[in-house]
Design a protein around this motif. Structure first.
Motif, PDB file in Angstrom:
ATOM      1  N   UNK A  86       0.812  -1.220   0.000  1.00  0.00           N
ATOM      2  CA  UNK A  86       0.000   0.000   0.000  1.00  0.00           C
ATOM      3  C   UNK A  86       0.838   1.259   0.000  1.00  0.00           C
ATOM      4  N   UNK A  87       1.856   1.313   0.861  1.00  0.00           N
ATOM      5  CA  UNK A  87       2.681   2.529   0.925  1.00  0.00           C
ATOM      6  C   UNK A  87       3.507   2.734  -0.328  1.00  0.00           C
ATOM      7  N   UNK A  88       3.677   1.673  -1.118  1.00  0.00           N
ATOM      8  CA  UNK A  88       4.420   1.807  -2.366  1.00  0.00           C
ATOM      9  C   UNK A  88       3.570   2.397  -3.486  1.00  0.00           C
ATOM     10  N   UNK A  89       2.257   2.382  -3.314  1.00  0.00           N
ATOM     11  CA  UNK A  89       1.344   2.835  -4.371  1.00  0.00           C
ATOM     12  C   UNK A  89       1.011   4.309  -4.223  1.00  0.00           C
ATOM     13  N   UNK A  90       2.039   5.106  -4.085  1.00  0.00           N
ATOM     14  CA  UNK A  90       1.909   6.562  -3.989  1.00  0.00           C
ATOM     15  C   UNK A  90       3.014   7.166  -4.844  1.00  0.00           C
ATOM     16  N   UNK A  91       2.627   7.779  -5.953  1.00  0.00           N
ATOM     17  CA  UNK A  91       3.614   8.302  -6.901  1.00  0.00           C
ATOM     18  C   UNK A  91       4.449   9.443  -6.341  1.00  0.00           C
ATOM     19  N   UNK A  92       4.024  10.045  -5.231  1.00  0.00           N
ATOM     20  CA  UNK A  92       4.798  11.151  -4.662  1.00  0.00           C
ATOM     21  C   UNK A  92       6.212  10.705  -4.311  1.00  0.00           C
ATOM     22  N   UNK A  93       6.354   9.477  -3.810  1.00  0.00           N
ATOM     23  CA  UNK A  93       7.698   9.041  -3.440  1.00  0.00           C
ATOM     24  C   UNK A  93       8.586   8.881  -4.662  1.00  0.00           C
ATOM     25  N   UNK A  94       8.004   8.486  -5.806  1.00  0.00           N
ATOM     26  CA  UNK A  94       8.804   8.344  -7.012  1.00  0.00           C
ATOM     27  C   UNK A  94       9.177   9.706  -7.585  1.00  0.00           C
ATOM     28  N   UNK A  95       8.287  10.679  -7.430  1.00  0.00           N
ATOM     29  CA  UNK A  95       8.650  12.036  -7.842  1.00  0.00           C
ATOM     30  C   UNK A  95       9.796  12.561  -6.986  1.00  0.00           C
ATOM     31  N   UNK A  96       9.771  12.232  -5.708  1.00  0.00           N
ATOM     32  CA  UNK A  96      10.871  12.674  -4.838  1.00  0.00           C
ATOM     33  C   UNK A  96      12.193  12.039  -5.263  1.00  0.00           C
ATOM     34  N   UNK A  97      12.139  10.777  -5.705  1.00  0.00           N
ATOM     35  CA  UNK A  97      13.352  10.125  -6.195  1.00  0.00           C
ATOM     36  C   UNK A  97      13.847  10.776  -7.485  1.00  0.00           C
ATOM     37  N   UNK A  98      12.925  11.283  -8.292  1.00  0.00           N
ATOM     38  CA  UNK A  98      13.300  11.919  -9.557  1.00  0.00           C
ATOM     39  C   UNK A  98      13.929  13.296  -9.358  1.00  0.00           C
ATOM     40  N   UNK A  99      13.622  13.943  -8.248  1.00  0.00           N
ATOM     41  CA  UNK A  99      14.164  15.282  -7.985  1.00  0.00           C
ATOM     42  C   UNK A  99      15.687  15.254  -8.056  1.00  0.00           C
ATOM     43  N   UNK A 100      16.304  16.275  -8.681  1.00  0.00           N
ATOM     44  CA  UNK A 100      15.741  17.510  -9.239  1.00  0.00           C
ATOM     45  C   UNK A 100      15.500  17.451 -10.747  1.00  0.00           C
ATOM     46  N   UNK A 101      15.377  16.256 -11.299  1.00  0.00           N
ATOM     47  CA  UNK A 101      15.197  16.130 -12.750  1.00  0.00           C
ATOM     48  C   UNK A 101      13.826  16.646 -13.169  1.00  0.00           C
ATOM     49  N   UNK A 102      13.707  17.175 -14.375  1.00  0.00           N
ATOM     50  CA  UNK A 102      12.441  17.753 -14.827  1.00  0.00           C
ATOM     51  C   UNK A 102      11.339  16.701 -14.939  1.00  0.00           C
ATOM     52  N   UNK A 103      10.156  17.054 -14.431  1.00  0.00           N
ATOM     53  CA  UNK A 103       8.978  16.187 -14.508  1.00  0.00           C
ATOM     54  C   UNK A 103       7.784  17.021 -14.951  1.00  0.00           C
ATOM     55  N   UNK A 104       7.043  16.491 -15.902  1.00  0.00           N
ATOM     56  CA  UNK A 104       5.810  17.132 -16.380  1.00  0.00           C
ATOM     57  C   UNK A 104       4.660  16.163 -16.152  1.00  0.00           C
ATOM     58  N   UNK A 105       3.597  16.642 -15.503  1.00  0.00           N
ATOM     59  CA  UNK A 105       2.417  15.828 -15.228  1.00  0.00           C
ATOM     60  C   UNK A 105       1.204  16.468 -15.898  1.00  0.00           C
ATOM     61  N   UNK A 106       0.504  15.685 -16.711  1.00  0.00           N
ATOM     62  CA  UNK A 106      -0.722  16.153 -17.361  1.00  0.00           C
ATOM     63  C   UNK A 106      -1.891  15.350 -16.813  1.00  0.00           C
ATOM     64  N   UNK A 107      -2.916  16.051 -16.316  1.00  0.00           N
ATOM     65  CA  UNK A 107      -4.078  15.385 -15.729  1.00  0.00           C
ATOM     66  C   UNK A 107      -5.359  15.971 -16.316  1.00  0.00           C
ATOM     67  N   UNK A 108      -6.385  15.134 -16.390  1.00  0.00           N
ATOM     68  CA  UNK A 108      -7.685  15.586 -16.865  1.00  0.00           C
ATOM     69  C   UNK A 108      -8.537  16.091 -15.709  1.00  0.00           C
TER      70      UNK A 108
END
Length: 211
Positions: A86-108
């Motif tokens: 359950x705690x692994x199913x949160x994309x926020x932690x993966x965004x934190x791992x990506x920092x400081x690389x550029x990330x673009x998120x598109x949502x409807x």
């Protein structure tokens, strides 16, 4: 992919998942009431099969315990499905791992599977990491007004533009270090030059050809 230093940037099209957010907001029902939701939310594991995930576990648990389905039983079903998942199913932690690389998120805005509010919460959960890395502007979220789950061409265009800006060589040379061309961190060497096939879109860390 978020842990791989060769990943230079990431475009996430169609929103971001956080099962803890769904449970906290009492928005967990699509996880178990729609037979297709497990596949759509990427919860399938090879050992379980794409359509045999928490929904089946939840139904078995509720039947065995003779109690109504609730957020608590959803949490228990996830624990039974894969302990600790359950705690692994949160994309926020993966965004934190990506920092400081550029990330673009598109949502409807009207996406019923991955609500825009969830994507906003996920991005907010990673902003502190980008700020601490001195790159607050490298994490971008764009909510497309009036867009439901069916993704419009404008999303692909926006993602392609983002990826072109950060991956394609400028002026015929190698990608620039740092900023748009590098990993986004001062003093970090750029990864290998990326040759993009125009028929391939790189979305959310995966390469897939359009249908």
């Amino acid at each position: 992919a978020a842990l791989d230093a060769r990943v230079r940037c990431c475009a996430c099209v169609g929103g971001l998942l956080s099962v803890p957010w769904l449970l906290a907001q009492d928005e967990w029902r699509p996880l178990v009431e729609e037979g297709r939701s497990v596949a759509h939310l990427g919860l399938g594991l090879a050992c379980e099969g794409q359509h045999r995930g928490p929904g089946n576990a939840l139904r078995r648990l509720a039947q065995a315990e003779g109690r109504p389905v609730s957020a608590a039983s959803v949490r228990a079903a996830f624990a039974r499905w894969v302990p600790g998942i359950l705690q692994e199913l949160d994309c926020a932690q993966w965004l934190r791992h990506l920092s400081p690389r550029p990330v673009y998120v598109a949502a409807g805005e009207l996406d019923e599977v991955l609500p825009a509010e969830m994507s906003e919460a996920v991005v907010e959960g990673a902003r502190a990491a980008y700020a601490a890395a001195g790159a607050p502007g490298e994490l971008q979220l764009q909510v497309f007004e009036g867009v439901m789950r069916r993704l419009p061409p404008e999303m692909d265009v926006a993602a392609d533009s983002f990826l072109d800006r950060h991956l394609l060589p400028r002026g015929g040379g190698a990608p620039a270090e740092g900023g748009a061309g590098g990993l986004g961190g001062e003093g970090k060497a750029p990864g290998p030059q990326v040759a993009l096939d125009p028929a391939v879109h790189v979305l959310g860390g995966f390469a897939s050809s359009p249908i």
